[in-house]
Design a protein around this motif. Structure first.
Motif, PDB file in Angstrom:
ATOM      1  N   GLN A  49      31.106  24.691  44.005  1.00 50.56           N
ATOM      2  CA  GLN A  49      31.510  24.858  42.605  1.00 50.56           C
ATOM      3  C   GLN A  49      30.282  24.875  41.699  1.00 50.56           C
ATOM      4  N   LYS A  50      29.303  24.069  42.018  1.00 52.13           N
ATOM      5  CA  LYS A  50      28.078  24.007  41.215  1.00 52.13           C
ATOM      6  C   LYS A  50      27.332  25.343  41.266  1.00 52.13           C
ATOM      7  N   GLU A  51      27.267  25.959  42.434  1.00 57.80           N
ATOM      8  CA  GLU A  51      26.592  27.255  42.563  1.00 57.80           C
ATOM      9  C   GLU A  51      27.341  28.341  41.792  1.00 57.80           C
ATOM     10  N   LEU A  52      28.683  28.318  41.901  1.00 55.08           N
ATOM     11  CA  LEU A  52      29.483  29.288  41.157  1.00 55.08           C
ATOM     12  C   LEU A  52      29.318  29.076  39.653  1.00 55.08           C
ATOM     13  N   ALA A  53      29.235  27.832  39.248  1.00 54.63           N
ATOM     14  CA  ALA A  53      29.022  27.524  37.826  1.00 54.63           C
ATOM     15  C   ALA A  53      27.713  28.137  37.345  1.00 54.63           C
ATOM     16  N   SER A  54      26.684  28.008  38.134  1.00 51.34           N
ATOM     17  CA  SER A  54      25.381  28.564  37.769  1.00 51.34           C
ATOM     18  C   SER A  54      25.429  30.093  37.682  1.00 51.34           C
ATOM     19  N   MET A  55      26.142  30.714  38.605  1.00 57.34           N
ATOM     20  CA  MET A  55      26.243  32.177  38.631  1.00 57.34           C
ATOM     21  C   MET A  55      27.082  32.727  37.484  1.00 57.34           C
ATOM     22  N   SER A  56      28.118  31.993  37.094  1.00 59.42           N
ATOM     23  CA  SER A  56      29.105  32.503  36.140  1.00 59.42           C
ATOM     24  C   SER A  56      28.900  32.024  34.711  1.00 59.42           C
ATOM     25  N   GLY A  57      28.156  30.942  34.551  1.00 55.30           N
ATOM     26  CA  GLY A  57      28.014  30.355  33.223  1.00 55.30           C
ATOM     27  C   GLY A  57      29.211  29.510  32.827  1.00 55.30           C
ATOM     28  N   VAL A  58      30.059  29.189  33.787  1.00 56.31           N
ATOM     29  CA  VAL A  58      31.240  28.353  33.559  1.00 56.31           C
ATOM     30  C   VAL A  58      30.937  26.957  34.087  1.00 56.31           C
ATOM     31  N   VAL A 106      35.752  35.773  37.960  1.00 56.15           N
ATOM     32  CA  VAL A 106      36.108  36.935  38.782  1.00 56.15           C
ATOM     33  C   VAL A 106      34.878  37.824  38.979  1.00 56.15           C
ATOM     34  N   ALA A 107      34.126  38.056  37.922  1.00 64.47           N
ATOM     35  CA  ALA A 107      32.926  38.892  38.014  1.00 64.47           C
ATOM     36  C   ALA A 107      31.870  38.240  38.912  1.00 64.47           C
ATOM     37  N   ALA A 108      31.664  36.946  38.753  1.00 68.68           N
ATOM     38  CA  ALA A 108      30.662  36.239  39.555  1.00 68.68           C
ATOM     39  C   ALA A 108      31.017  36.270  41.041  1.00 68.68           C
ATOM     40  N   LEU A 109      32.309  36.293  41.351  1.00 76.57           N
ATOM     41  CA  LEU A 109      32.762  36.334  42.740  1.00 76.57           C
ATOM     42  C   LEU A 109      32.906  37.765  43.264  1.00 76.57           C
ATOM     43  N   ASP A 110      32.560  38.743  42.431  1.00 79.23           N
ATOM     44  CA  ASP A 110      32.646  40.160  42.785  1.00 79.23           C
ATOM     45  C   ASP A 110      34.088  40.539  43.156  1.00 79.23           C
ATOM     46  N   LEU A 111      35.025  40.080  42.329  1.00 82.73           N
ATOM     47  CA  LEU A 111      36.444  40.377  42.503  1.00 82.73           C
ATOM     48  C   LEU A 111      36.920  41.246  41.349  1.00 82.73           C
ATOM     49  N   GLU A 112      38.124  41.772  41.475  1.00 88.33           N
ATOM     50  CA  GLU A 112      38.757  42.482  40.375  1.00 88.33           C
ATOM     51  C   GLU A 112      40.221  42.097  40.320  1.00 88.33           C
ATOM     52  N   ILE A 113      40.821  42.284  39.166  1.00 87.62           N
ATOM     53  CA  ILE A 113      42.230  41.965  38.949  1.00 87.62           C
ATOM     54  C   ILE A 113      42.999  43.271  38.811  1.00 87.62           C
ATOM     55  N   THR A 114      44.091  43.380  39.535  1.00 86.99           N
ATOM     56  CA  THR A 114      44.974  44.536  39.451  1.00 86.99           C
ATOM     57  C   THR A 114      46.328  44.058  38.967  1.00 86.99           C
ATOM     58  N   VAL A 115      46.897  44.742  37.987  1.00 82.81           N
ATOM     59  CA  VAL A 115      48.210  44.382  37.469  1.00 82.81           C
ATOM     60  C   VAL A 115      49.214  45.429  37.939  1.00 82.81           C
ATOM     61  N   THR A 116      50.277  44.971  38.595  1.00 83.07           N
ATOM     62  CA  THR A 116      51.326  45.864  39.085  1.00 83.07           C
ATOM     63  C   THR A 116      52.687  45.278  38.743  1.00 83.07           C
ATOM     64  N   GLU A 117      53.708  46.078  38.943  1.00 87.84           N
ATOM     65  CA  GLU A 117      55.063  45.576  38.738  1.00 87.84           C
ATOM     66  C   GLU A 117      55.347  44.480  39.745  1.00 87.84           C
ATOM     67  N   ARG A 118      56.132  43.509  39.303  1.00 87.01           N
ATOM     68  CA  ARG A 118      56.476  42.377  40.150  1.00 87.01           C
ATOM     69  C   ARG A 118      57.310  42.843  41.333  1.00 87.01           C
ATOM     70  N   SER A 119      56.934  42.368  42.511  1.00 88.97           N
ATOM     71  CA  SER A 119      57.701  42.689  43.715  1.00 88.97           C
ATOM     72  C   SER A 119      58.936  41.799  43.772  1.00 88.97           C
ATOM     73  N   LYS A 120      59.898  42.225  44.539  1.00 85.36           N
ATOM     74  CA  LYS A 120      61.138  41.455  44.692  1.00 85.36           C
ATOM     75  C   LYS A 120      61.105  40.598  45.946  1.00 85.36           C
ATOM     76  N   GLY A 121      59.915  40.458  46.543  1.00 87.30           N
ATOM     77  CA  GLY A 121      59.768  39.702  47.784  1.00 87.30           C
ATOM     78  C   GLY A 121      60.006  38.222  47.596  1.00 87.30           C
ATOM     79  N   ALA A 122      59.914  37.519  48.702  1.00 88.81           N
ATOM     80  CA  ALA A 122      60.123  36.070  48.700  1.00 88.81           C
ATOM     81  C   ALA A 122      59.015  35.378  47.926  1.00 88.81           C
ATOM     82  N   SER A 123      59.350  34.250  47.332  1.00 87.70           N
ATOM     83  CA  SER A 123      58.363  33.457  46.609  1.00 87.70           C
ATOM     84  C   SER A 123      58.315  32.062  47.213  1.00 87.70           C
ATOM     85  N   ASP A 124      57.237  31.342  46.914  1.00 85.00           N
ATOM     86  CA  ASP A 124      57.070  29.984  47.430  1.00 85.00           C
ATOM     87  C   ASP A 124      57.978  28.983  46.754  1.00 85.00           C
TER      88      ASP A 124
END
Length: 83
Positions: free
Chosen positions: A26-35, A59-77
């Protein structure tokens, strides 16, 4: 890595998994992200109330992206995942 995110707890889990997959503390991610490390801990534990910009910084620091789609009707936790 792909995660279905419907709650702050889901998002925190996804961020934690991405961080661990990159062998970062978490400390390393904090340094990379400024959070602050304390903020990363709260996010990873599913606490709400985080600024959207903070999440995008992580998300940027972890080299991820967010995609928004319609909600699936699948099972939930749990019932809270539906709403």
């Amino acid at each position: 890595m792909k995660h279905l995110v419907r709650t702050s707890k889901n998002l925190g889990h996804a961020i934690r998994e991405a961080r661990k997959a990159k062998n970062l503390t978490q400390k390393e991610l904090a340094s990379m992200s400024g959070v602050w490390q304390e903020t990363i801990s709260k996010i990873e534990n599913g606490s709400g109330g985080t600024k959207l910009e903070t999440l995008f910084d992580l998300v940027a620091a972890l080299d991820l992206e967010i995609t928004v789609t319609e909600r699936s009707k699948g099972a939930s936790d749990g019932l809270e995942d539906i709403f």
